[in-house]
Scaffold this active site. Structure first.
Site, PDB file in Angstrom:
ATOM      1  CB  SER A  60      -0.884   0.173   1.234  1.00 54.75           C
ATOM      2  OG  SER A  60      -1.537  -0.936   1.331  1.00 54.75           O
TER       3      SER A  60
HETATM    4  N1  SAH Z   1      -0.663  -4.473   3.948  1.00 51.49           N
HETATM    5  C1  SAH Z   1      -0.233  -5.012   2.715  1.00 51.49           C
HETATM    6  C2  SAH Z   1      -1.148  -5.133   1.306  1.00 51.49           C
HETATM    7  C3  SAH Z   1      -1.046  -6.174   0.738  1.00 51.49           C
HETATM    8  S1  SAH Z   1      -2.207  -6.134  -0.729  1.00 51.49           S
HETATM    9  C4  SAH Z   1       1.201  -4.256   2.294  1.00 51.49           C
HETATM   10  O1  SAH Z   1       1.347  -3.364   3.026  1.00 51.49           O
HETATM   11  O2  SAH Z   1       2.089  -5.190   1.567  1.00 51.49           O
HETATM   12  C5  SAH Z   1      -3.470  -7.306   0.227  1.00 51.49           C
HETATM   13  C6  SAH Z   1      -3.345  -8.656   0.509  1.00 51.49           C
HETATM   14  O3  SAH Z   1      -4.480  -9.217   1.079  1.00 51.49           O
HETATM   15  C7  SAH Z   1      -2.862  -9.309  -0.611  1.00 51.49           C
HETATM   16  O4  SAH Z   1      -1.505  -9.754  -0.245  1.00 51.49           O
HETATM   17  C8  SAH Z   1      -3.844 -10.412  -0.546  1.00 51.49           C
HETATM   18  O5  SAH Z   1      -3.149 -11.556  -1.090  1.00 51.49           O
HETATM   19  C9  SAH Z   1      -4.459 -10.450   0.697  1.00 51.49           C
HETATM   20  N2  SAH Z   1      -5.810 -10.921   0.815  1.00 51.49           N
HETATM   21  C10 SAH Z   1      -6.829 -10.990  -0.012  1.00 51.49           C
HETATM   22  N3  SAH Z   1      -7.895 -11.670   0.404  1.00 51.49           N
HETATM   23  C11 SAH Z   1      -7.435 -12.303   1.625  1.00 51.49           C
HETATM   24  C12 SAH Z   1      -8.199 -13.124   2.394  1.00 51.49           C
HETATM   25  N4  SAH Z   1      -9.493 -13.322   2.427  1.00 51.49           N
HETATM   26  N5  SAH Z   1      -7.496 -13.453   3.707  1.00 51.49           N
HETATM   27  C13 SAH Z   1      -6.120 -12.896   3.828  1.00 51.49           C
HETATM   28  N6  SAH Z   1      -5.421 -12.324   3.017  1.00 51.49           N
HETATM   29  C14 SAH Z   1      -6.364 -11.988   1.774  1.00 51.49           C
END
Ligand code: SAH
Length: 237
Positions: A60
């Site tokens: 993000s």
């Molecule tokens: N906070 C992270 C953002 C990652 S993007 C950072 O700073 O890097 C969002 C993430 O949510 C992705 O890695 C995706 O695989 C995960 N995600 C999506 N649906 C999910 C679920 N149901 N349970 C766990 N993770 C999930």
């Protein structure tokens, strides 16, 4: 410009964007974002933008991380649940502020990489799990704080249920590719109070079993990025 100088520039930018909580700013300052960024994007580690981390997912935008962290009002006694570990950057920022962070990611490969970063940075107050975070972590509930870094079409009821009295849940809600609302829900005695923090764009929260490594996990740039969409409310403006 050195990474250190770029980091200072980013902190100033966050201050100008309305991040006034010095504990949040100091946590951002203490976490080396370059450790969470793919090699090809190292020079952009302190740009105020989202970056690809593989599997079509994104790290993000720092401003969104700061806005969500500030809204969470997490303190040294908070037990926090995070859904969507991704690179682990948001987790690391939270681990500097809270007692313990429980974090769930559906891609095992992303989770493994994040765990290695936590170990290298000696962040020992993080508990990880591969799975569907939309169901929360019932065995560890309740949580004083819950943060979701992927967008659901609506607020997952399971996560509200696992919120302790007085707890706060921060999450993006809306459909992919469209403007989403960043919401802050407080569980008070009179019920749940909802506040809209601004417009954002996150990758989708996908329900179901954790994805195994399949296909090409290469870093791409085509995925939606976790960043304000321009119709931001006062917090993001
Ligand atoms: N906070 C992270 C953002 C990652 S993007 C950072 O700073 O890097 C969002 C993430 O949510 C992705 O890695 C995706 O695989 C995960 N995600 C999506 N649906 C999910 C679920 N149901 N349970 C766990 N993770 C999930």
């Amino acid at each position: 410009m050195s990474l250190a100088a770029r980091k200072i520039r980013l902190i100033m930018e966050l201050r100008r964007a309305g991040i006034a909580d010095t504990r949040v700013l100091s946590a951002v300052e203490r976490v080396p974002r370059e450790a969470f960024v793919p090699p090809t994007f190292q020079d952009q580690a302190y740009e105020n933008r989202a970056l690809p981390i593989g599997h079509g997912q994104t790290l993000s935008q720092p401003q969104v991380v700061a806005v969500m962290t500030q809204a969470l009002e997490a303190g040294p006694r908070s037990k926090v649940l995070e859904i969507g570990t991704g690179s682990g950057y948001q987790t690391a920022v939270l681990s500097r502020l809270c007692r313990r962070v429980y974090t769930i990611e559906r891609y095992r490969e992303l989770l493994r990489a994040a765990e290695q970063r936590f170990a290298a940075l000696r962040l020992h107050n993080i508990t990880t799990r591969a799975g569907d975070g939309a169901q929360g972590w019932p065995a560890q509930a309740p949580f004083e704080r819950v943060i979701v870094t992927a967008a659901a079409p609506e607020v997952p009821g399971e996560l509200v249920d696992q919120l302790a009295p007085g707890g706060i849940l921060v999450l993006p809600v809306g459909r992919t590719g469209r403007d989403q609302d960043l919401l802050c829900l407080r569980r008070g005695e009179a019920g749940v109070i909802e506040e809209r923090l601004g417009g954002v764009r996150f990758v989708p929260l996908i329900r179901g079993a954790p994805a195994e490594t399949a296909g090409n996990p290469a870093v791409g740039t085509s995925s939606p990025e976790a960043q304000p969409t321009g119709r931001a409310g006062p917090t993001l403006a």
